[in-house]
Design an enzyme around this catalytic site. Structure first.
Site, PDB file in Angstrom:
ATOM      1  N   PRO A 274       0.851  -1.180   0.134  1.00 22.35           N
ATOM      2  CA  PRO A 274       0.062   0.100  -0.078  1.00 22.35           C
ATOM      3  C   PRO A 274       0.928   1.213   0.142  1.00 22.35           C
ATOM      4  O   PRO A 274       1.925   1.224   0.750  1.00 22.35           O
ATOM      5  CB  PRO A 274      -0.745   0.060   1.250  1.00 22.35           C
ATOM      6  CG  PRO A 274       0.082  -0.626   2.320  1.00 22.35           C
ATOM      7  CD  PRO A 274       1.019  -1.813   1.216  1.00 22.35           C
ATOM      8  N   ARG A 276      -0.828   4.938  -1.561  1.00 23.13           N
ATOM      9  CA  ARG A 276      -1.765   6.105  -1.040  1.00 23.13           C
ATOM     10  C   ARG A 276      -2.626   5.849   0.183  1.00 23.13           C
ATOM     11  O   ARG A 276      -2.675   6.850   1.022  1.00 23.13           O
ATOM     12  CB  ARG A 276      -2.495   6.209  -2.323  1.00 23.13           C
ATOM     13  CG  ARG A 276      -3.634   7.378  -2.349  1.00 23.13           C
ATOM     14  CD  ARG A 276      -4.581   7.242  -3.468  1.00 23.13           C
ATOM     15  NE  ARG A 276      -3.768   6.638  -4.650  1.00 23.13           N
ATOM     16  CZ  ARG A 276      -3.465   7.502  -5.727  1.00 23.13           C
ATOM     17  NH1 ARG A 276      -3.614   8.729  -5.698  1.00 23.13           N
ATOM     18  NH2 ARG A 276      -3.093   6.835  -6.738  1.00 23.13           N
ATOM     19  N   ARG A 312      -0.390  16.479  -9.820  1.00 22.09           N
ATOM     20  CA  ARG A 312      -1.778  15.283  -9.858  1.00 22.09           C
ATOM     21  C   ARG A 312      -2.752  16.085 -10.637  1.00 22.09           C
ATOM     22  O   ARG A 312      -3.485  15.563 -11.566  1.00 22.09           O
ATOM     23  CB  ARG A 312      -2.210  14.923  -8.558  1.00 22.09           C
ATOM     24  CG  ARG A 312      -0.985  14.079  -7.938  1.00 22.09           C
ATOM     25  CD  ARG A 312      -1.490  13.228  -6.787  1.00 22.09           C
ATOM     26  NE  ARG A 312      -2.227  12.054  -7.426  1.00 22.09           N
ATOM     27  CZ  ARG A 312      -3.688  12.006  -7.241  1.00 22.09           C
ATOM     28  NH1 ARG A 312      -4.319  12.899  -6.811  1.00 22.09           N
ATOM     29  NH2 ARG A 312      -4.252  10.864  -7.902  1.00 22.09           N
ATOM     30  N   TYR A 316      -3.588  14.271 -14.195  1.00 18.66           N
ATOM     31  CA  TYR A 316      -4.767  13.442 -14.202  1.00 18.66           C
ATOM     32  C   TYR A 316      -5.879  14.211 -13.866  1.00 18.66           C
ATOM     33  O   TYR A 316      -7.000  13.434 -13.761  1.00 18.66           O
ATOM     34  CB  TYR A 316      -4.474  12.421 -12.983  1.00 18.66           C
ATOM     35  CG  TYR A 316      -3.317  11.815 -12.641  1.00 18.66           C
ATOM     36  CD1 TYR A 316      -2.696  10.926 -13.618  1.00 18.66           C
ATOM     37  CD2 TYR A 316      -2.628  12.079 -11.452  1.00 18.66           C
ATOM     38  CE1 TYR A 316      -1.577  10.250 -13.270  1.00 18.66           C
ATOM     39  CE2 TYR A 316      -1.371  11.289 -11.315  1.00 18.66           C
ATOM     40  CZ  TYR A 316      -0.990  10.442 -12.165  1.00 18.66           C
ATOM     41  OH  TYR A 316       0.257   9.920 -11.910  1.00 18.66           O
ATOM     42  N   CYS A 342       4.784  28.623 -16.092  1.00 16.95           N
ATOM     43  CA  CYS A 342       4.734  29.391 -17.483  1.00 16.95           C
ATOM     44  C   CYS A 342       3.832  28.098 -18.571  1.00 16.95           C
ATOM     45  O   CYS A 342       4.470  27.843 -19.467  1.00 16.95           O
ATOM     46  CB  CYS A 342       5.775  30.037 -18.138  1.00 16.95           C
ATOM     47  SG  CYS A 342       6.277  31.279 -17.337  1.00 16.95           S
ATOM     48  N   GLU A 343       2.789  27.849 -17.983  1.00 14.73           N
ATOM     49  CA  GLU A 343       2.069  26.693 -18.794  1.00 14.73           C
ATOM     50  C   GLU A 343       0.551  26.998 -18.325  1.00 14.73           C
ATOM     51  O   GLU A 343       0.097  27.042 -17.195  1.00 14.73           O
ATOM     52  CB  GLU A 343       2.412  25.402 -18.159  1.00 14.73           C
ATOM     53  CG  GLU A 343       3.732  24.985 -18.232  1.00 14.73           C
ATOM     54  CD  GLU A 343       4.210  24.323 -19.783  1.00 14.73           C
ATOM     55  OE1 GLU A 343       3.397  23.840 -20.412  1.00 14.73           O
ATOM     56  OE2 GLU A 343       5.337  24.081 -19.804  1.00 14.73           O
TER      57      GLU A 343
HETATM   58  N1  LLP Z   1       3.101  -1.658  -6.013  1.00 12.33           N
HETATM   59  C1  LLP Z   1       3.257  -1.305  -7.229  1.00 12.33           C
HETATM   60  C2  LLP Z   1       3.938  -2.286  -8.260  1.00 12.33           C
HETATM   61  C3  LLP Z   1       2.828   0.076  -7.775  1.00 12.33           C
HETATM   62  O1  LLP Z   1       3.114   0.066  -9.043  1.00 12.33           O
HETATM   63  C4  LLP Z   1       2.100   0.906  -6.990  1.00 12.33           C
HETATM   64  C5  LLP Z   1       2.038   2.258  -7.587  1.00 12.33           C
HETATM   65  C6  LLP Z   1       1.932   0.624  -5.562  1.00 12.33           C
HETATM   66  C7  LLP Z   1       2.374  -0.757  -5.197  1.00 12.33           C
HETATM   67  C8  LLP Z   1       1.318   1.599  -4.636  1.00 12.33           C
HETATM   68  O2  LLP Z   1       0.050   1.797  -5.315  1.00 12.33           O
HETATM   69  P1  LLP Z   1      -0.992   2.644  -4.196  1.00 12.33           P
HETATM   70  O3  LLP Z   1      -1.416   1.823  -3.130  1.00 12.33           O
HETATM   71  O4  LLP Z   1      -0.358   3.936  -3.879  1.00 12.33           O
HETATM   72  O5  LLP Z   1      -2.255   2.805  -5.047  1.00 12.33           O
HETATM   73  N2  LLP Z   1       1.146   8.826  -9.519  1.00 12.33           N
HETATM   74  C9  LLP Z   1      -0.257   8.335  -9.481  1.00 12.33           C
HETATM   75  C10 LLP Z   1      -0.132   6.932  -8.898  1.00 12.33           C
HETATM   76  C11 LLP Z   1       0.728   5.684  -9.360  1.00 12.33           C
HETATM   77  C12 LLP Z   1       0.812   4.668  -8.714  1.00 12.33           C
HETATM   78  C13 LLP Z   1       1.874   3.827  -9.272  1.00 12.33           C
HETATM   79  N3  LLP Z   1       2.322   2.469  -8.787  1.00 12.33           N
HETATM   80  C14 LLP Z   1      -0.923   9.211  -8.479  1.00 12.33           C
HETATM   81  O6  LLP Z   1      -0.679  10.291  -8.453  1.00 12.33           O
HETATM   82  O7  LLP Z   1      -2.369   8.818  -8.445  1.00 12.33           O
END
Ligand code: LLP
Length: 419
Positions: A274, A276, A312, A316, A342-343
């Site tokens: 985990p 996020r 973000r 997104y 500047c975007e």
């Molecule tokens: N494990 C792997 C192999 C991953 O690629 C990721 C996230 C995680 C665990 C953790 O995922 P989480 O629990 O945080 O969802 N930059 C994007 C999110 C990209 C996530 C990439 N991989 C954003 O700001 O929403």
């Protein structure tokens, strides 16, 4: 639940008025609550009570040393995707045998670094990578523990940029090829098959995709067992979503229950990655209003944080709530909250209904503990923001603001310029 709450008109982080920190540290800065981080980690971990598990916090969400150290001290492991994250993890004190390494593009030097360190396992994402790890392990006289990252072809129903478990995504190996991969792995001299892995995407707000992935993985484990290939670790990846706006993702115990029920009578050890869900709502970005401007068709609130600090919204169209650090009684406006970059894509919020603000007011951009600072950049030569952690009535700068000098660090004029 988090610890950014108002007392009277003032926003506090735990027991510290946010305004006091801004006066001392300057803006913009990321602000994290220790109590929230601590609680989120423990709630997530305890949701899997009854199973042998290792919660490998996903470093990419937030790699600050203080945050890594906290999760290490709570018994966590680490999910990494680069040599840099391995370095940070070791530096924060993680034992190598609690580190798992994913990523589609591992370089030779990164593979060697992980082999020499002796990590728990590689999550292998292609057959070529598998063969390369075997070759490097042979050269270094090591045995490489591996899991194959299976792409279970499950729709995580999230933003297309952060879904990873669909056939069209670059991640993992499809189930059929994975079986071939395990056969090959089993025969390679320097490879030890220990696990199976998946990660289907991020900010997932329903339980269903996880359950589907779990089912697919268990089928595969069964097939592998029949072939005489034993699996010790099952890695379910990360991906559990959080509330940014009005989402209602499963709570950790709801997410965990089907996994616990399904694995409690098996010998499999569970790994989770985990990111996020642990750090997302434990951090805010504090920024100052530089100017107000009324355009012909839009109201603008111009802040000293921009897409360089928080990508973000730009990348997104992600929603982040924006709250005043000191509440006011001003009229409501509908405005774009924009940064100094500047975007035209440099915004923190578009057409946002909010109380009017004026020069010097402080705003808190909420839910930015994950993928906030780690995705920030120096674009437009803006120094990276400071990071601050609060515990109770104390606060500490856990990363100093970059200086202008830091910006030119490592750059040099070639001697052939002859000037
Ligand atoms: N494990 C792997 C192999 C991953 O690629 C990721 C996230 C995680 C665990 C953790 O995922 P989480 O629990 O945080 O969802 N930059 C994007 C999110 C990209 C996530 C990439 N991989 C954003 O700001 O929403």
């Amino acid at each position: 639940m988090h610890h950014f709450i108002y007392r009277d008109k003032n926003m506090y982080c735990e027991d510290v008025p946010v305004q006091n920190i801004a006066e001392e540290v300057g803006t913009p800065f990321y602000l994290y609550s220790y109590a929230t981080l601590n609680r989120h980690f423990l709630i997530f971990d305890e949701a899997f009570n009854g199973l042998t598990r290792l919660v490998c916090y996903s470093a990419k969400a937030n790699t600050n040393q203080a945050i890594l150290k906290l999760f290490e001290s709570l018994g966590g492991g680490l999910d990494i995707v680069s040599g840099g994250e391995l370095y940070r993890g070791l530096h924060a004190g993680f034992s190598p045998d609690r580190i798992v390494y994913s990523g589609v593009g591992k370089r030779i030097d990164e593979i060697d670094y992980a082999l020499e360190t002796g990590i728990l396992m590689f999550n292998v994402e292609s057959i070529e990578e598998l063969r390369l790890i075997d070759e490097r392990a042979g050269l270094l006289n090591r045995r490489a523990p591996i899991a194959i990252r299976v792409n279970p072809d499950v729709d995580p129903k999230t933003h297309p940029y952060i879904s990873t478990g669909l056939e069209k995504n670059k991640f993992g190996i499809d189930a059929q090829t994975a079986i071939e991969g395990y056969k090959i792995a089993n025969e390679l001299q320097n490879i030890e098959v220990v696990g199976i892995d998946c990660h289907i995407g991020s900010q997932i707000t329903e339980a269903e995709p996880f359950n589907e992935a779990l089912g697919n993985l268990k089928d595969l484990i069964h097939k592998l067992e029949k072939m005489g290939i034993g699996i010790e670790y099952l890695n379910m990846g990360g991906g559990l979503g959080i509330t940014y706006d009005d989402e209602s993702p499963p709570q950790p115990h709801e997410y965990a229950k089907p996994i616990v029920d399904s694995l409690k009578n098996s010998k499999l050890q569970l790994i989770l990655e985990p990111g996020r869900v642990i750090v997302g709502n434990a951090g805010v970005l504090i920024t100052k209003v530089l100017f107000r401007k009324s355009g012909k068709v839009k109201e603008f609130v111009i802040t000293d944080a921009g897409m360089n600090d928080l990508m973000r919204p730009t990348l997104y169209k992600a929603f982040h709530d924006i709250k005043p650090v000191v509440k006011n009684e001003n009229r409501q406006i509908v405005a774009d909250v924009v940064g100094p970059i500047c975007e035209s894509s440099d915004f923190l919020a578009v057409d946002r209904r909010m109380p009017d603000v004026e020069r010097g007011d402080l705003l808190a951009v909420m839910s930015v503990g994950a993928y906030g600072f780690t995705m920030s950049s120096n674009y437009n030569s803006r120094p990276k923001a400071a990071e601050v952690m609060v515990k109770g009535d104390q606060f500490h700068v856990i990363k100093t603001r970059q200086s202008y000098k830091d910006l030119v660090e490592g750059e040099s004029i070639p001697p052939f310029f002859d000037v």
